[in-house]
Design an enzyme around this catalytic site. Sequence first.
Site, PDB file in Angstrom:
ATOM      1  N   GLU A  77       0.800  -1.136  -0.060  1.00 57.70           N
ATOM      2  CA  GLU A  77      -0.044  -0.103   0.114  1.00 57.70           C
ATOM      3  C   GLU A  77       1.153   1.221   0.097  1.00 57.70           C
ATOM      4  O   GLU A  77       2.052   1.202   0.542  1.00 57.70           O
ATOM      5  CB  GLU A  77      -0.740  -0.129   1.375  1.00 57.70           C
ATOM      6  CG  GLU A  77      -1.914   1.290   1.163  1.00 57.70           C
ATOM      7  CD  GLU A  77      -2.621   1.186   2.650  1.00 57.70           C
ATOM      8  OE1 GLU A  77      -2.197   0.909   3.593  1.00 57.70           O
ATOM      9  OE2 GLU A  77      -3.694   1.845   2.502  1.00 57.70           O
ATOM     10  N   LYS A  97      -9.840   1.604  -2.451  1.00 58.47           N
ATOM     11  CA  LYS A  97      -9.919   0.983  -0.986  1.00 58.47           C
ATOM     12  C   LYS A  97     -11.388   1.428  -0.686  1.00 58.47           C
ATOM     13  O   LYS A  97     -11.776   2.520  -0.596  1.00 58.47           O
ATOM     14  CB  LYS A  97      -8.965   1.765  -0.098  1.00 58.47           C
ATOM     15  CG  LYS A  97      -8.940   1.242   1.447  1.00 58.47           C
ATOM     16  CD  LYS A  97      -7.739   1.943   1.971  1.00 58.47           C
ATOM     17  CE  LYS A  97      -7.552   1.316   3.558  1.00 58.47           C
ATOM     18  NZ  LYS A  97      -6.256   2.063   4.058  1.00 58.47           N
ATOM     19  N   CYS A 123      -5.258  -2.828   2.847  1.00 58.32           N
ATOM     20  CA  CYS A 123      -5.147  -2.764   4.429  1.00 58.32           C
ATOM     21  C   CYS A 123      -6.345  -3.034   5.035  1.00 58.32           C
ATOM     22  O   CYS A 123      -6.712  -3.954   5.310  1.00 58.32           O
ATOM     23  CB  CYS A 123      -4.473  -1.275   4.679  1.00 58.32           C
ATOM     24  SG  CYS A 123      -3.472  -1.521   6.024  1.00 58.32           S
TER      25      CYS A 123
HETATM   26  O1  AKG Z   1      -6.964  -1.776  10.630  1.00 60.51           O
HETATM   27  C1  AKG Z   1      -5.985  -1.416  11.208  1.00 60.51           C
HETATM   28  O2  AKG Z   1      -5.800  -1.680  12.104  1.00 60.51           O
HETATM   29  C2  AKG Z   1      -4.882  -0.718  10.349  1.00 60.51           C
HETATM   30  C3  AKG Z   1      -5.445  -0.083   8.976  1.00 60.51           C
HETATM   31  C4  AKG Z   1      -4.247   0.717   8.207  1.00 60.51           C
HETATM   32  O3  AKG Z   1      -3.252   0.840   8.668  1.00 60.51           O
HETATM   33  C5  AKG Z   1      -4.791   0.978   6.847  1.00 60.51           C
HETATM   34  O4  AKG Z   1      -6.064   1.026   6.485  1.00 60.51           O
HETATM   35  O5  AKG Z   1      -3.844   1.937   6.299  1.00 60.51           O
END
Ligand code: AKG
Length: 283
Positions: A46, A119, A160
Amino acid sequence: MVKLSKFKIGLCQLSVTTEKKTNIDKACSAIEFASKQGASLVVLPEMWNCPYSTDYFEQFAENFDDQESASSYKMLSKLASQEGITIVGGSIPERCEGQLCNTCCVFGPNGDLLAKHRKIHLFDVNIPDDISFKESDIFLAGSEPTIVDTDVGKIGIGICHDIRFPELAMVYQARGAHLICYPGAFNMSTGEALWELEQKARAVDNQLFVATCSPSRFSAGTYTIWGHSTLVDPFGNVIATSEHDETIVIAEVDYSAIQYTRDSFPIEKQRRQDIYKFIDLHV
Ligand SMILES: O=C(O)CCC(=O)C(=O)O
């Protein structure tokens, strides 16, 4: 159509700088390296072209329709065709109709764009005296699941925080995914407790492979990244993983493990839709 049911995957855990050109050059070398190691599928992190920091997204964003200026996008397409591989291009900030999205592009071996995932679940968090981050201040959320037919199987894409939502993975499983790729940049607050756990959960619940790819810990920006890019098999075994430094993980994916796991534990047949189908979770 799956051409390869057994192949090598490369997870490029890159350290991201404040120089876009440096980031593109590093990603390019990493993809070439992974391909030379025999990887037919290469996954990037990402935000590999841009520090994961709200002050950089606008400046590093690309409009994919403007091929001249979309240098990260162009490099991925060129490398996929040069190496004859599939690339799940992590994510980069996409400029779309005056707004920004956190977007993953997937390219096939002839360099064509196969799919684009924006996303869906934006990462808004506020843990007092710990971490505060609000993606929704900057990004527009995607509204579509993305499953793509490639030479290396049907791949579902999440970015993510998307990994936290079992429903998305279930949609991919129901649509025939062999593998779900989650480019991600978990942080120090949730990474240790949850990153591997979420990957194993998505893999085991859906009896498929899960691959993640993160930037390395020492990337630019104020957000400290957990790292630990990983491949998990349908049984929940960690096939390969990394620590937090810059590295390229090369591992073998063997889709026969999917059928083996599903034959051994036919949970799909045991599912009691009659019981849960009518349950309103909000009552
Ligand atoms: O869900 C999480 O704890 C981290 C998610 C995250 O870092 C993101 O989506 O960039």
